[in-house]
Design a protein around this motif. Structure first.
Motif, mmCIF file in Angstrom:
data_model
loop_
_atom_site.group_PDB
_atom_site.id
_atom_site.type_symbol
_atom_site.label_atom_id
_atom_site.label_comp_id
_atom_site.label_asym_id
_atom_site.label_seq_id
_atom_site.Cartn_x
_atom_site.Cartn_y
_atom_site.Cartn_z
ATOM 1 N N LEU A 133 0.869 -1.262 -0.102
ATOM 2 C CA LEU A 133 -0.110 0.084 -0.080
ATOM 3 C C LEU A 133 0.840 1.216 -0.053
ATOM 4 N N LEU A 134 1.873 1.168 0.636
ATOM 5 C CA LEU A 134 2.873 2.450 0.783
ATOM 6 C C LEU A 134 3.669 2.610 -0.361
ATOM 7 N N GLY A 135 3.930 1.378 -1.343
ATOM 8 C CA GLY A 135 4.476 1.505 -2.294
ATOM 9 C C GLY A 135 3.609 1.845 -3.505
ATOM 10 N N GLU A 194 3.600 8.650 7.633
ATOM 11 C CA GLU A 194 3.322 9.114 6.177
ATOM 12 C C GLU A 194 1.854 9.174 5.925
ATOM 13 N N TRP A 195 1.110 8.113 6.188
ATOM 14 C CA TRP A 195 -0.059 8.095 6.028
ATOM 15 C C TRP A 195 -0.874 9.304 6.689
ATOM 16 N N LEU A 196 -0.516 9.584 7.993
ATOM 17 C CA LEU A 196 -1.146 10.796 8.824
ATOM 18 C C LEU A 196 -0.951 11.817 8.033
ATOM 19 N N VAL A 213 -6.141 3.233 7.459
ATOM 20 C CA VAL A 213 -4.863 2.686 6.857
ATOM 21 C C VAL A 213 -3.595 2.898 7.572
ATOM 22 N N ALA A 214 -3.515 4.398 8.302
ATOM 23 C CA ALA A 214 -2.428 4.622 9.206
ATOM 24 C C ALA A 214 -2.600 3.703 10.344
ATOM 25 N N SER A 244 0.356 -3.263 12.169
ATOM 26 C CA SER A 244 1.358 -4.512 11.403
ATOM 27 C C SER A 244 2.729 -4.502 12.189
ATOM 28 N N ALA A 245 3.003 -3.431 12.667
ATOM 29 C CA ALA A 245 4.373 -3.745 13.516
ATOM 30 C C ALA A 245 4.391 -4.641 14.635
ATOM 31 N N LEU A 246 3.045 -4.928 15.333
ATOM 32 C CA LEU A 246 2.773 -5.925 16.171
ATOM 33 C C LEU A 246 3.181 -7.140 15.793
#
Length: 111
Positions: A15-17, A60-62, A89-90, A96-98
């Motif tokens: 998604l970031l890509g 970045e999303w924020l 999404v943010a 996801s880091a968890l």
């Protein structure tokens, strides 16, 4: 089975890509995809690197949310749905880091 547990991480980076690609930042889009190959390394630093990158990605999303919401407010357009979607999404990217706190994944990345 570890691949399924890493699915939120992979999805977050894809998604970031896509976000960077749409913004015309092709090198960052390529980097978002290329960094996923580090998940195949069984090194202790890999989970920490991904956790840091995911938190940076959430910021970045924020930042994007703030930019687009301010633009829509200035144009007197509705911005609530945009804020809800980008906020979700943010949150997904940050959570996801968890994934790396999972016991089996921690064991997988120990030398």
């Amino acid at each position: 089975m570890n691949g399924l547990k890493l699915l939120p991480v992979v999805l977050s980076f894809l998604l970031l890509g896509a976000h960077f690609y749409r913004a015309g930042l092709i090198p960052l889009a390529i980097l978002c995809v290329a960094v996923l190959f580090l998940l195949f390394l069984k090194k202790r630093w890999v989970p920490r690197l991904f956790q840091v990158l995911l938190v940076v990605g959430a910021f970045e999303w924020l930042r994007t949310l703030y930019f687009f919401a301010a633009m829509r407010i200035a144009w007197d357009q509705p911005w609530g749905r945009l804020a809800l979607i980008l906020g979700a999404v943010a949150l997904f990217t940050a959570l996801s880091a968890l994934v790396f706190s999972n016991r089996k994944l921690r064991r997988h990345y120990q030398p």
